[in-house]
Design a protein around this motif. Structure first.
Motif, PDB file in Angstrom:
ATOM      1  N   PRO A  36      58.840  33.457   5.067  1.00 36.65           N
ATOM      2  CA  PRO A  36      59.642  32.473   4.308  1.00 36.65           C
ATOM      3  C   PRO A  36      59.267  32.361   2.734  1.00 36.65           C
ATOM      4  CG  PRO A  36      57.607  31.276   5.174  1.00 36.65           C
ATOM      5  CD  PRO A  36      57.495  32.915   5.679  1.00 36.65           C
ATOM      6  N   VAL A  37      60.291  31.837   1.955  1.00 33.07           N
ATOM      7  CA  VAL A  37      60.131  31.558   0.513  1.00 33.07           C
ATOM      8  C   VAL A  37      59.054  31.134   0.294  1.00 33.07           C
ATOM      9  CG1 VAL A  37      61.313  30.896  -1.278  1.00 33.07           C
ATOM     10  CG2 VAL A  37      62.712  31.711   0.682  1.00 33.07           C
ATOM     11  N   VAL A  38      58.607  29.950   0.812  1.00 29.97           N
ATOM     12  CA  VAL A  38      57.543  29.352   0.469  1.00 29.97           C
ATOM     13  C   VAL A  38      56.211  29.717   1.212  1.00 29.97           C
ATOM     14  CG1 VAL A  38      56.150  27.147   0.176  1.00 29.97           C
ATOM     15  CG2 VAL A  38      58.918  27.435  -0.351  1.00 29.97           C
ATOM     16  N   LEU A  39      55.438  30.748   0.821  1.00 31.42           N
ATOM     17  CA  LEU A  39      54.374  31.266   1.667  1.00 31.42           C
ATOM     18  C   LEU A  39      53.353  30.303   1.986  1.00 31.42           C
ATOM     19  CD1 LEU A  39      54.235  35.099  -0.163  1.00 31.42           C
ATOM     20  CD2 LEU A  39      55.036  34.535   2.266  1.00 31.42           C
ATOM     21  N   SER A  40      53.010  30.152   3.422  1.00 28.95           N
ATOM     22  CA  SER A  40      52.017  29.388   3.627  1.00 28.95           C
ATOM     23  C   SER A  40      50.773  30.345   3.939  1.00 28.95           C
ATOM     24  CB  SER A  40      52.206  28.621   5.212  1.00 28.95           C
ATOM     25  OG  SER A  40      52.570  29.545   5.997  1.00 28.95           O
ATOM     26  N   GLN A  41      49.645  29.512   4.182  1.00 29.61           N
ATOM     27  CA  GLN A  41      48.349  30.417   4.344  1.00 29.61           C
ATOM     28  C   GLN A  41      48.584  31.163   5.571  1.00 29.61           C
ATOM     29  OE1 GLN A  41      46.175  30.752   2.048  1.00 29.61           O
ATOM     30  NE2 GLN A  41      45.294  32.465   3.280  1.00 29.61           N
ATOM     31  N   GLN A  42      48.988  30.447   6.526  1.00 24.95           N
ATOM     32  CA  GLN A  42      49.381  31.235   8.177  1.00 24.95           C
ATOM     33  C   GLN A  42      50.099  32.541   7.832  1.00 24.95           C
ATOM     34  OE1 GLN A  42      50.817  28.776  10.866  1.00 24.95           O
ATOM     35  NE2 GLN A  42      50.777  30.371  12.608  1.00 24.95           N
ATOM     36  N   ALA A  43      51.392  32.147   6.849  1.00 28.62           N
ATOM     37  CA  ALA A  43      52.278  33.483   6.714  1.00 28.62           C
ATOM     38  C   ALA A  43      51.679  34.374   6.087  1.00 28.62           C
ATOM     39  CB  ALA A  43      53.521  32.743   6.049  1.00 28.62           C
ATOM     40  N   LEU A  44      50.800  34.183   5.069  1.00 29.84           N
ATOM     41  CA  LEU A  44      50.018  35.065   4.185  1.00 29.84           C
ATOM     42  C   LEU A  44      49.082  35.997   5.128  1.00 29.84           C
ATOM     43  CD1 LEU A  44      49.395  33.276   0.852  1.00 29.84           C
ATOM     44  CD2 LEU A  44      50.925  35.565   1.413  1.00 29.84           C
TER      45      LEU A  44
END
Length: 795
Positions: A193-201
């Motif tokens: 996503p555009v806003v990177l969460s810790q889980q996404a990272l």
């Protein structure tokens, strides 16, 4: 004058200010001003414009495009002040997803949209987006270039990342399809996503299986990823940049250590746009209050705070109030900014071309001749009342006339391959190390100069494969359920070769060739036969000649002592014939040595059969004569007349020659190259007719059995006269040799079969020679006193 209003969509403010986008905006205003000042282009028309910030957001972009009445951020050529008819043309948006949304929403109005940076291949669909044009090549070309790039460096196992957007989704889908034909596989595919969460990272940075990563995003999203990569101290990654961030120098300041060696394709660069540098640098503190964009840029660039700024500053962070007030003496020449950097005029040049594309289309409209116009029935558009759809037609027609395009209306791509290199002072230098020209013939579209590339680690490209290449001599064995790039290497089977790396299958060698040790090449098979030049052939040759010499020596002794009672008493003529035939038997062994030929094969087997048949016939005749001589002692008996010299010669020749002649006339022996063995071609004689061969052997066997039987019946005759016991013993040796020969002969191959055959000939011949003639030679030479008639007739 008629003013045509262009609504220009840029995204400058999202989560941070975009200086590049401001340069694009300024390039657009520069192009419009330049056109309005020209007397040869649109002399009767003037271009006006509205600038709207799309914020890379679909609802914001739609609202900005539809609401032209707002005066904020408009130029002093604002359309609201124009009294004549206004026909809008939208130049933008930079994002493919936003452009798609605008086209679908404004489709019923037939408003033309010319994009300078939207590259999604989905926009090439003229049925869905008939009013869309662009000066940016389609991603279909970029994807072909990327697939060829990773294949060129042997990277078959690459990670693929993309922002959760239409641009990345379509680009990654095309890459996965295109890369298959180059044998390239995706180690992983992640959308974020555009806003990177810790889980996404956490999911995004699980990159252990591949060191080569392609990322389809813009520079703003790339910053978040690089920040996390830096925090986790992940090094040695080979980044492959999409054209969206291939020239984003703003990333270098904070992440230069991670991006050194990055490769990426950038759209074609303009060497210079005359006057643009001066236009960009003309921004002064006195003019920055005219636009919120300029004010935002000024505060960000010089890290200061403007009094009376029209910006809300809500997105600028808590430290904004801590900034010092701007002095008013700031100068753009004193700082580096992506806004004023004109060394990489790529997207800016697309903006410049887009404005001129609209201008030239309107120029064609002004010069239109009624009856020859581009509109239906050859009509022309009224310059004083231009409809949006008419502008769209004119732009598209002009596009086709001036620019090379493909069947989808996309401009044929030309990309520069850039390498991010660190200069001695630590600054970034974008070095052109190759190019991709989609108009070039297949196979020559990508050109790379390897020698000037700077790599992230070491002096050569990193390896990024799921499985190491299979060397020549092996083939690829796919792993079930895994990508085609993951495989095992299986050695080629016996008799098969593969002469290429990563061969999918092995090919079988021809009958006359065989794989080399590495199974990478078929080499001629070794021709095998029993040669005179090898030790085994030499030994057998010497033994054969020695046996013949011994036979002839005994013949000479018997001839010398032919008048003695011992020689005469044992049927001298048959003894002479037997010795001659034994010498022939020994010499027949020589016919089995050397390279076979048809004539040699036709002599070899008949000579073997006839010589042994004659030898056994002689022994049989001698035995019969002895037996009949003692069984026919009655007065008046006529038995011996059937065993005179003539009858003996006839019995020797009867049958043997007849069988061999029939054999040679029907199906003679001949040479054959036996290729059934692995690395050897056995040149051998084949019997031709199996029946003829076994008839000869059968005839010899019958003669031997008859001879043995007669010798057995003569076993009780007087010892001094009787040689039946010697014949019996010689026949036992003969049977032992040839019964042993048969299984050994069948179980061997090549020259060893021939050697066994010769050995059997020599062993049986020596057996006959020594068993029959050695006792007589002993008496003749060493015990001459026993060679007397008196001694022979003693009981």
């Amino acid at each position: 004058m008629i003013y045509l209003c262009c609504v220009i969509n840029f995204f400058l403010l999202l989560y941070s200010f975009n200086s590049r986008a401001l340069r694009w905006m300024q390039t657009m205003t520069f192009a419009i001003n330049e056109i309005n000042q020209r007397s040869d282009l649109l002399p009767q028309l003037k271009l006006g414009f509205h600038i709207r910030d799309s914020c890379d957001d679909i609802p914001v972009s739609l609202r900005a495009s539809l609401d032209k009445s707002q005066e904020r951020n408009s130029s002093n050529l604002g359309c609201a002040a124009v009294q004549s008819t206004v026909s809008p043309v939208i130049i933008g948006d930079a994002a493919s997803g936003v452009s798609m949304a605008l086209l679908r929403s404004l489709g019923s109005f037939h408003i033309p949209l010319v994009s300078y940076f939207a590259s999604c291949s989905c926009l090439s669909n003229q049925r869905d987006f008939p009013t869309f044009m662009r000066t940016m090549p389609s991603d279909a070309f970029q994807i072909k270039a990327l697939a060829q790039l990773v294949s060129y460096f042997g990277w078959t196992w690459v990670g693929v990342l993309g922002l959760e957007s239409d641009y990345a989704r379509f680009a990654i889908q095309l890459f996965l399809q295109e890369s298959v034909q180059y044998g390239v596989c995706a180690a992983y595919t992640h959308f974020y996503p555009v806003v990177l969460s810790q889980q996404a990272l956490d999911e995004l940075l699980d990159m252990s299986s591949s060191k080569v990563i392609i990322n389809f995003c813009s520079d703003s999203e790339m910053k978040g990823i690089l920040r996390e990569v830096q925090r986790r101290n992940i090094t040695g990654l080979q980044w492959i940049a999409s054209e969206a961030w291939a020239t984003a120098k703003t990333l270098w300041e904070n992440f230069g250590g991670l991006l050194a060696g990055t490769l990426g394709f950038a759209i074609r660069r303009a060497d210079v746009i005359p006057g643009l540098k001066q236009h960009l640098m003309s921004l002064r503190p006195s003019s920055i209050y005219e636009s919120a964009f300029f004010a935002e840029f000024w505060e960000e660039t010089f890290n200061c705070r403007l009094n009376g700024s029209v910006n809300s500053h809500s997105h600028m962070g808590d430290n904004y109030l801590d900034r010092l007030p701007c002095k008013g003496t700031e100068d753009l020449n004193d700082v580096y900014s992506a806004y004023s950097d004109v060394t990489q005029l790529r997207v800016s040049y697309n903006v410049y071309k887009a404005v001129y594309l609209v201008a030239h289309a309107l120029q064609d409209m002004s010069n239109c001749i009624v009856g020859q116009g581009p509109l239906p029935n050859g009509t022309c558009a009224d310059p004083k009342n231009v409809k949006p759809w008419q502008v769209s037609v004119l732009i598209f027609l002009h596009w086709g006339e001036k620019v090379i395009f493909d069947q989808n209306g996309d401009p044929i791509a030309y990309y520069d391959l850039l390498n991010w290199q660190r200069m001695p002072d630590g600054s970034l230098h974008l070095v052109k190390v190759g190019f991709y020209d989609a108009s070039s013939p297949a196979g020559r579209s990508l050109v790379i100069n390897d020698s000037v590339i700077q790599w992230p680690v070491g002096k050569q490209a990193s390896r990024s494969v799921c499985s190491d290449s299979c060397p020549p001599g092996s083939r690829i064995a796919r792993r079930k359920g895994e990508p085609i790039c993951c495989f095992d290497c299986v050695p080629c089977a016996e008799g098969e070769v593969s002469n290429m790396t990563d061969s999918l299958e092995c090919s079988r060698c021809s009958e006359n060739t065989w794989p080399n040790k590495g199974r990478a090449l078929c080499i001629p098979k070794t021709i095998e036969f029993l040669s005179y030049h090898e030790l085994m052939g030499i030994v057998l040759c010497v033994v054969s000649v020695l046996g013949a010499c011994i036979s002839l020596s005994i013949l000479a002794i018997f001839f010398t002592y032919k008048d003695t009672p011992l020689v005469r008493a044992n049927n001298m003529e048959l003894s002479f014939l037997l010795l001659v035939f034994l010498a022939v038997c020994f010499l027949v062994g020589l016919l089995f040595i050397g390279e076979p030929s048809d004539w040699l094969c036709r002599i070899r087997y008949p000579a073997f059969g006839i010589s042994f048949a004659l030898c056994i016939s002689c022994l049989l005749a001698k035995t019969v004569v002895v037996l009949m001589a003692f069984r026919s002692t009655l007065p008046g008996s006529n038995v011996m007349k059937w065993f005179g010299p003539n009858q003996q010669r006839t019995s020797v020749l009867l049958g043997t020659v007849i069988i061999c002649v029939i054999w040679l006339l029907t199906s003679p022996p001949h040479v054959n190259n036996n290729t059934d063995y692995s690395a050897t071609i056995i040149t051998e004689c084949v019997t031709g007719s199996e029946v003829g061969f076994w008839c000869v052997l059968g005839y010899i066997g019958i003669l031997a059995c008859m001879c043995f039987l007669m010798a057995f019946l003569a076993r009780k005759l007087p010892d001094n006269f009787n040689e039946a016991k010697f014949i019996t013993f010689s026949m036992l040796i003969f049977f032992a040799v040839w019964t042993t020969f048969i299984p050994v002969y069948v179980s061997t191959a090549g020259k060893y079969t021939v050697a066994v055959h010769i050995f059997a000939i020599l062993a049986s011949s020596f057996g006959l020679l020594f068993c029959i003639f050695s006792p007589k030679c002993y008496v003749i030479i060493l015990k001459p006193e026993k060679n007397s008639k008196k001694n022979l007739i003693q009981k």
